[in-house]
Write a protein that holds these residues in place. Sequence first.
Motif, PDB file in Angstrom:
ATOM      1  N   TRP A  38       0.845  -1.204   0.000  1.00 38.84           N
ATOM      2  CA  TRP A  38       0.000   0.000   0.000  1.00 38.84           C
ATOM      3  C   TRP A  38       0.879   1.252   0.000  1.00 38.84           C
ATOM      4  O   TRP A  38       0.687   2.163  -0.817  1.00 38.84           O
ATOM      5  N   ARG A  72      -4.569  -8.806  -0.430  1.00 38.17           N
ATOM      6  CA  ARG A  72      -5.882  -8.636   0.201  1.00 38.17           C
ATOM      7  C   ARG A  72      -6.782  -7.905  -0.791  1.00 38.17           C
ATOM      8  O   ARG A  72      -6.412  -6.849  -1.292  1.00 38.17           O
ATOM      9  N   SER A  74      -9.227  -6.129  -0.337  1.00 39.88           N
ATOM     10  CA  SER A  74      -9.622  -4.781   0.090  1.00 39.88           C
ATOM     11  C   SER A  74      -8.700  -3.703  -0.472  1.00 39.88           C
ATOM     12  O   SER A  74      -9.007  -2.514  -0.392  1.00 39.88           O
ATOM     13  N   ILE A  77      -9.751  -0.584  -2.722  1.00 42.95           N
ATOM     14  CA  ILE A  77     -10.057   0.780  -2.278  1.00 42.95           C
ATOM     15  C   ILE A  77      -9.002   1.747  -2.790  1.00 42.95           C
ATOM     16  O   ILE A  77      -9.318   2.800  -3.361  1.00 42.95           O
ATOM     17  N   SER A 126     -14.982 -12.747   0.181  1.00 43.06           N
ATOM     18  CA  SER A 126     -15.289 -11.345   0.475  1.00 43.06           C
ATOM     19  C   SER A 126     -16.711 -11.188   0.985  1.00 43.06           C
ATOM     20  O   SER A 126     -16.975 -10.420   1.916  1.00 43.06           O
ATOM     21  N   ASN A 129     -16.850 -12.380   4.635  1.00 45.51           N
ATOM     22  CA  ASN A 129     -16.218 -11.426   5.550  1.00 45.51           C
ATOM     23  C   ASN A 129     -17.104 -10.215   5.813  1.00 45.51           C
ATOM     24  O   ASN A 129     -17.221  -9.742   6.949  1.00 45.51           O
ATOM     25  N   LEU A 130     -17.735  -9.693   4.761  1.00 44.96           N
ATOM     26  CA  LEU A 130     -18.590  -8.521   4.928  1.00 44.96           C
ATOM     27  C   LEU A 130     -19.884  -8.870   5.648  1.00 44.96           C
ATOM     28  O   LEU A 130     -20.388  -8.084   6.456  1.00 44.96           O
ATOM     29  N   THR A 177     -23.163 -12.801   0.266  1.00 42.73           N
ATOM     30  CA  THR A 177     -23.232 -11.502  -0.415  1.00 42.73           C
ATOM     31  C   THR A 177     -24.675 -11.067  -0.595  1.00 42.73           C
ATOM     32  O   THR A 177     -25.022  -9.894  -0.402  1.00 42.73           O
TER      33      THR A 177
END
Length: 221
Positions: A38, A72, A74, A77, A126, A129-130, A177
Amino acid sequence: RWFSERVAVYVSGAWLLYPAAILFTALFLTETLFVFLWVLALWLYSPPFTGGTKGGRWVGLGLVLGLLLLARASGIILALAILLHVVYHRRYRPALILVAVMFVTVLPWMVRNAVVMGTFSLNTNSGINLYQGSNPYATGAYRFDEPVTAPLDSFPPYYGGNTRRVTGEVERNRRATQLLFEYLRSHPVEALALWPKKFAYFWSTDISLWAHYLPRPGLSL
């Protein structure tokens, strides 16, 4: 370069005091790898952001962002934020380079998922996890017991049909989901109200890591 030296010092100081940043630095985990990639992506993007333009830099940035997604999911983003910023400044050629290099980087893993898991996607967890953090029983802390997991076992009947059992990891993630979006649509205020609790739980669990590294009375090395 982006803000000021004072902001950089404050942010760096906050990161230095973050327990996981101290305890996990010697371990090759996705957490530490993700943060490294990142920051590396931001470093690569800094010269173009301030006016420099080199094709090789865009290719390198696309590669790093692709690796970030593999570490990852994520990381999407940051990838989307950079792409939107580039497109906003009407730099369409660099945007196309970034998208192409990212896609080529993640393509082998997506092909692997298509062959092994039966889905051409980046990951198969995903949705799970959400859903863990956004469901009727969510408290902000980690909870994934029977009341939460029970709806994942079957799809509801459609058009007068029968209930169908969920089979396999991919279908379970798809069902999670579906339940996630149903909850967000019907309980948007409750979902937003969980955010402060999630952050509090996140920090408390990371701080509790210190307990594993504290000296034990009577224990000599």
